[in-house]
Write a protein that holds these residues in place. Structure first.
Motif, mmCIF file in Angstrom:
data_model
loop_
_atom_site.group_PDB
_atom_site.id
_atom_site.type_symbol
_atom_site.label_atom_id
_atom_site.label_comp_id
_atom_site.label_asym_id
_atom_site.label_seq_id
_atom_site.Cartn_x
_atom_site.Cartn_y
_atom_site.Cartn_z
ATOM 1 N N SER A 31 -3.651 19.703 -3.560
ATOM 2 C CA SER A 31 -2.535 18.809 -3.270
ATOM 3 C C SER A 31 -2.643 18.243 -1.849
ATOM 4 O O SER A 31 -2.293 17.084 -1.617
ATOM 5 C CB SER A 31 -1.201 19.517 -3.470
ATOM 6 N N GLN A 32 -3.146 19.031 -0.904
ATOM 7 C CA GLN A 32 -3.346 18.519 0.454
ATOM 8 C C GLN A 32 -4.440 17.458 0.470
ATOM 9 O O GLN A 32 -4.316 16.442 1.163
ATOM 10 C CB GLN A 32 -3.709 19.664 1.410
ATOM 11 N N PHE A 33 -5.507 17.675 -0.320
ATOM 12 C CA PHE A 33 -6.557 16.667 -0.444
ATOM 13 C C PHE A 33 -5.992 15.370 -1.022
ATOM 14 O O PHE A 33 -6.300 14.270 -0.542
ATOM 15 C CB PHE A 33 -7.695 17.187 -1.326
ATOM 16 N N LEU A 34 -5.136 15.478 -2.063
ATOM 17 C CA LEU A 34 -4.517 14.294 -2.646
ATOM 18 C C LEU A 34 -3.641 13.566 -1.624
ATOM 19 O O LEU A 34 -3.661 12.337 -1.542
ATOM 20 C CB LEU A 34 -3.681 14.679 -3.872
ATOM 21 N N LEU A 35 -2.893 14.329 -0.858
ATOM 22 C CA LEU A 35 -2.023 13.735 0.157
ATOM 23 C C LEU A 35 -2.846 13.007 1.214
ATOM 24 O O LEU A 35 -2.507 11.886 1.618
ATOM 25 C CB LEU A 35 -1.152 14.812 0.799
ATOM 26 N N ASP A 36 -3.940 13.622 1.656
ATOM 27 C CA ASP A 36 -4.814 12.966 2.633
ATOM 28 C C ASP A 36 -5.443 11.697 2.057
ATOM 29 O O ASP A 36 -5.588 10.685 2.753
ATOM 30 C CB ASP A 36 -5.910 13.927 3.099
ATOM 31 N N THR A 37 -5.817 11.757 0.778
ATOM 32 C CA THR A 37 -6.431 10.596 0.130
ATOM 33 C C THR A 37 -5.433 9.448 0.012
ATOM 34 O O THR A 37 -5.761 8.287 0.277
ATOM 35 C CB THR A 37 -6.956 10.986 -1.269
ATOM 36 N N VAL A 38 -4.216 9.760 -0.369
ATOM 37 C CA VAL A 38 -3.190 8.726 -0.534
ATOM 38 C C VAL A 38 -2.840 8.080 0.800
ATOM 39 O O VAL A 38 -2.508 6.901 0.856
ATOM 40 C CB VAL A 38 -1.929 9.338 -1.203
ATOM 41 N N GLN A 39 -2.970 8.825 1.881
ATOM 42 C CA GLN A 39 -2.635 8.283 3.198
ATOM 43 C C GLN A 39 -3.815 7.597 3.884
ATOM 44 O O GLN A 39 -3.667 7.126 5.008
ATOM 45 C CB GLN A 39 -2.082 9.402 4.081
ATOM 46 N N SER A 40 -4.959 7.514 3.209
ATOM 47 C CA SER A 40 -6.109 6.831 3.814
ATOM 48 C C SER A 40 -5.836 5.322 3.864
ATOM 49 O O SER A 40 -5.092 4.778 3.054
ATOM 50 C CB SER A 40 -7.378 7.113 3.011
ATOM 51 N N PRO A 41 -6.437 4.637 4.829
ATOM 52 C CA PRO A 41 -6.151 3.203 5.010
ATOM 53 C C PRO A 41 -6.466 2.331 3.787
ATOM 54 O O PRO A 41 -5.720 1.401 3.477
ATOM 55 C CB PRO A 41 -7.028 2.802 6.188
ATOM 56 N N SER A 42 -7.549 2.647 3.090
ATOM 57 C CA SER A 42 -7.893 1.812 1.933
ATOM 58 C C SER A 42 -6.872 1.959 0.802
ATOM 59 O O SER A 42 -6.509 0.977 0.150
ATOM 60 C CB SER A 42 -9.296 2.160 1.426
ATOM 61 N N VAL A 43 -6.386 3.176 0.575
ATOM 62 C CA VAL A 43 -5.387 3.398 -0.475
ATOM 63 C C VAL A 43 -4.049 2.786 -0.074
ATOM 64 O O VAL A 43 -3.356 2.182 -0.900
ATOM 65 C CB VAL A 43 -5.257 4.904 -0.795
ATOM 66 N N VAL A 44 -3.692 2.893 1.198
ATOM 67 C CA VAL A 44 -2.438 2.297 1.678
ATOM 68 C C VAL A 44 -2.489 0.776 1.510
ATOM 69 O O VAL A 44 -1.508 0.158 1.056
ATOM 70 C CB VAL A 44 -2.167 2.700 3.145
ATOM 71 N N ALA A 45 -3.621 0.166 1.830
ATOM 72 C CA ALA A 45 -3.755 -1.283 1.666
ATOM 73 C C ALA A 45 -3.660 -1.677 0.194
ATOM 74 O O ALA A 45 -3.010 -2.684 -0.148
ATOM 75 C CB ALA A 45 -5.081 -1.750 2.256
ATOM 76 N N ALA A 46 -4.281 -0.896 -0.672
ATOM 77 C CA ALA A 46 -4.217 -1.184 -2.100
ATOM 78 C C ALA A 46 -2.784 -1.046 -2.622
ATOM 79 O O ALA A 46 -2.328 -1.874 -3.420
ATOM 80 C CB ALA A 46 -5.155 -0.254 -2.868
ATOM 81 N N ARG A 47 -2.090 -0.018 -2.182
ATOM 82 C CA ARG A 47 -0.694 0.170 -2.606
ATOM 83 C C ARG A 47 0.183 -0.981 -2.143
ATOM 84 O O ARG A 47 1.047 -1.460 -2.872
ATOM 85 C CB ARG A 47 -0.148 1.484 -2.068
ATOM 86 N N GLN A 48 -0.043 -1.450 -0.911
ATOM 87 C CA GLN A 48 0.748 -2.573 -0.401
ATOM 88 C C GLN A 48 0.478 -3.841 -1.214
ATOM 89 O O GLN A 48 1.390 -4.609 -1.506
ATOM 90 C CB GLN A 48 0.450 -2.806 1.073
#
Length: 106
Positions: free
Chosen positions: A58-75
């Motif tokens: 779950s910590q790995f998932l949290l770190d992955t979701v907070q990565s810049p590429s995922v944040v840009a995709a979510r936006q």
């Protein structure tokens, strides 16, 4: 024509009195943000389920979701979903207008 109009009105009145409206919202009254909250809710449930099984994953998932590429995709997804929901609202308004003018004759 008058009979079909009376039948439609009677059907609407019958359905409006028989269907429960305790906590329900009409399709026309839904808020745009309701549609955008569905993916966030699913992700939250998934994170909670994984956290119960393995906190490291779950910590790995949290770190992955907070990565810049995922944040840009979510936006980008949120931006496009907002556009789609606005177009959907416009479509609903056009359907309502068509219903009132052509079918009910207002």
């Amino acid at each position: 024509m008058l009979q079909s109009r009376a039948l439609v009105i009677a059907l609407i009145l019958l359905l409006s009195t028989t269907l429960p409206e305790v906590q329900s919202k009409s399709l026309f009254e839904k808020d745009r943000r309701d549609l955008l909250a569905i993916p966030e809710t699913i992700a939250s449930y998934f994170y909670e389920a994984v956290n119960k099984v393995s906190p490291k994953v779950s910590q790995f998932l949290l770190d992955t979701v907070q990565s810049p590429s995922v944040v840009a995709a979510r936006q980008r997804i949120v931006k496009e979903a907002a556009k789609v929901s606005i177009m959907f609202e416009q479509l609903i308004e056009k359907i309502k207008n068509l219903w009132y003018t052509k079918v009910l004759g207002y």
